[in-house]
Scaffold this motif. Sequence first.
Motif, mmCIF file in Angstrom:
data_model
loop_
_atom_site.group_PDB
_atom_site.id
_atom_site.type_symbol
_atom_site.label_atom_id
_atom_site.label_comp_id
_atom_site.label_asym_id
_atom_site.label_seq_id
_atom_site.Cartn_x
_atom_site.Cartn_y
_atom_site.Cartn_z
ATOM 1 N N TYR A 358 0.820 -1.213 0.000
ATOM 2 C CA TYR A 358 0.000 0.000 0.000
ATOM 3 C C TYR A 358 0.853 1.261 0.000
ATOM 4 O O TYR A 358 0.490 2.270 -0.629
ATOM 5 C CB TYR A 358 -0.913 -0.029 1.227
ATOM 6 C CG TYR A 358 -2.088 0.910 1.153
ATOM 7 C CD1 TYR A 358 -2.890 0.972 0.022
ATOM 8 C CD2 TYR A 358 -2.412 1.725 2.231
ATOM 9 C CE1 TYR A 358 -3.974 1.825 -0.031
ATOM 10 C CE2 TYR A 358 -3.501 2.574 2.190
ATOM 11 C CZ TYR A 358 -4.278 2.623 1.047
ATOM 12 O OH TYR A 358 -5.353 3.470 0.998
ATOM 13 N N ASN A 377 -4.347 14.533 3.569
ATOM 14 C CA ASN A 377 -5.020 13.421 2.899
ATOM 15 C C ASN A 377 -5.448 12.400 3.955
ATOM 16 O O ASN A 377 -4.609 11.797 4.611
ATOM 17 C CB ASN A 377 -4.064 12.777 1.883
ATOM 18 C CG ASN A 377 -4.734 11.685 1.071
ATOM 19 O OD1 ASN A 377 -5.568 10.945 1.552
ATOM 20 N ND2 ASN A 377 -4.336 11.583 -0.189
ATOM 21 N N GLU A 379 -6.633 9.431 3.741
ATOM 22 C CA GLU A 379 -6.208 8.071 3.445
ATOM 23 C C GLU A 379 -4.763 7.838 3.900
ATOM 24 O O GLU A 379 -4.436 6.821 4.509
ATOM 25 C CB GLU A 379 -6.337 7.802 1.941
ATOM 26 C CG GLU A 379 -6.101 6.363 1.532
ATOM 27 C CD GLU A 379 -6.369 6.138 0.057
ATOM 28 O OE1 GLU A 379 -6.358 4.975 -0.365
ATOM 29 O OE2 GLU A 379 -6.576 7.136 -0.682
ATOM 30 N N ARG A 382 -4.448 8.131 7.822
ATOM 31 C CA ARG A 382 -4.956 6.910 8.459
ATOM 32 C C ARG A 382 -3.925 5.790 8.346
ATOM 33 O O ARG A 382 -3.681 5.051 9.291
ATOM 34 C CB ARG A 382 -6.276 6.510 7.808
ATOM 35 C CG ARG A 382 -6.940 5.285 8.437
ATOM 36 C CD ARG A 382 -8.386 5.129 7.981
ATOM 37 N NE ARG A 382 -8.481 5.094 6.536
ATOM 38 C CZ ARG A 382 -9.109 5.996 5.792
ATOM 39 N NH1 ARG A 382 -9.684 7.045 6.382
ATOM 40 N NH2 ARG A 382 -9.165 5.891 4.481
ATOM 41 N N PRO A 442 -7.913 -2.766 1.885
ATOM 42 C CA PRO A 442 -8.007 -1.375 2.345
ATOM 43 C C PRO A 442 -7.599 -1.181 3.798
ATOM 44 O O PRO A 442 -7.940 -2.001 4.659
ATOM 45 C CB PRO A 442 -9.487 -1.031 2.149
ATOM 46 C CG PRO A 442 -9.999 -2.035 1.185
ATOM 47 C CD PRO A 442 -9.211 -3.285 1.436
ATOM 48 N N ARG A 444 -8.624 0.564 6.511
ATOM 49 C CA ARG A 444 -9.698 1.342 7.149
ATOM 50 C C ARG A 444 -10.489 0.451 8.108
ATOM 51 O O ARG A 444 -10.294 -0.750 8.125
ATOM 52 C CB ARG A 444 -10.637 1.929 6.097
ATOM 53 C CG ARG A 444 -11.351 0.932 5.201
ATOM 54 C CD ARG A 444 -12.410 1.643 4.365
ATOM 55 N NE ARG A 444 -13.146 0.729 3.528
ATOM 56 C CZ ARG A 444 -12.888 0.477 2.246
ATOM 57 N NH1 ARG A 444 -11.891 1.121 1.663
ATOM 58 N NH2 ARG A 444 -13.623 -0.383 1.557
#
Length: 444
Positions: A358, A377, A379, A382, A442, A444
């Motif tokens: 990632y 950002n 994303e 996080r 992902p 998240r």
Amino acid sequence: MSLMPKHLTKTAVLLKEKALPATKVTFRQWGLVTSLTFVLLSGCQEQPKIAPTVTPTATATAAATNKDKEGVLERVKARGKLLCGVNGKLSGFSYVDDKGLWSGLDVDYCRAIAAAVLGDARAVEFKPLLAKDRFTAIQNGEIDILMRNTTRTLTRDVTPNISFAPTTFFDGQGVMLRIGAKPNSPNSSPSASPSPSSSSPSSSASPSASPSSAPESRPDRPDKDGKSDKDSKSDKPLSKASDESAIALKELTDKKICVETGINAANLESTFKEANIAIEAMVLPDLDSVLNAYTKGDCDAISSEKSQLASWRSKLPRPADHKILDLSLSKEPLSPALVGNDDRWRDVVTWVIYATFYAEELGINMDNYNIFKDTKNPEVSRFLGTSDSLGIELGLAPDWTTQILKQVGNYNDIYSRNITPLDIPRGLNRQWKQGGLLYSMPFR
């Protein structure tokens, strides 16, 4: 109104009718009632005595459950060191030099796990293992993680107490062709051939010994489209093969190829039979014999896993005289293996690998991770742990991904440092946006 209970009154009346003394009967009846009452009360008083026999068992079970929760992650933290099983003799993947310095893609992934869990990529003890001992070492708890050019297969996946993390290198059986002069030709250099014991992995370490390496699992194999072997030998173009594979196959026309007996030889024969290309296969008993025959010039090409071909080539006197063709005869997804009954540890290893994928996808690497600290950002913030506590949910520090990037890097950093010098194109090991198979779940 009589104060005597109805059932006793009725009894007294009946007995009176039989001319029996009512007082005598009454005393007997009350004696019976008193005895029954005593028995019932005694039973009620003794009932709690059962409880102590249950309580110790429940306590023991709870203690055992708490002990089971102390898995590999907790042991690694308590020990302050990661025990990593590796090959130790395969350049580019896991190799230790004469000074005791370790390098390779597998080595760097061990370091990435240590950086994430312990905050120190150097907190690793590398344990070289023979292929026959690698799974037993996991099951017995001798190592915390196996990073040893191991192919993930169905039969290995269902092996008791063995589990796999995401693939770190998509390998496959390939072919290396000599494009320079043969060793025994007038134009060849007098350099000595390398010793198989020092330059090649042992035959037992080869993923080709895997039961999964069946002819049906070759990604670049031309599709028969339901036709017979006779029909497949037509002069029609290989519609299912890539242009690169078709060119590579034609380069081997009428060449003599050294290959190890078993599944590697079967893959080689069936591929060229379907492509209607004539070759001469020299089938030898083990990988050392294969490499010896090739280095002496007894054959024009050699077939084995591409990772091994590249490692061998790097040890040859003139590496530039040998070309690894863009051709895959089997699927060999090299993946970390770990104990199968520890979901928490598997989650940690899995997401450490995804973090390297990632980070490259986000454009964050070993050199520029600092500039993303104050990013807006969501994303990226996080992922780096500046806005969420994803690491805490794994049992790691909030900055675990930053530690990986700071001390080891993203996948491209790892690949460039270890595999690019072997001149292996990234191919299937590219990011999914570039047509490869590296795809992170992902964050998240």
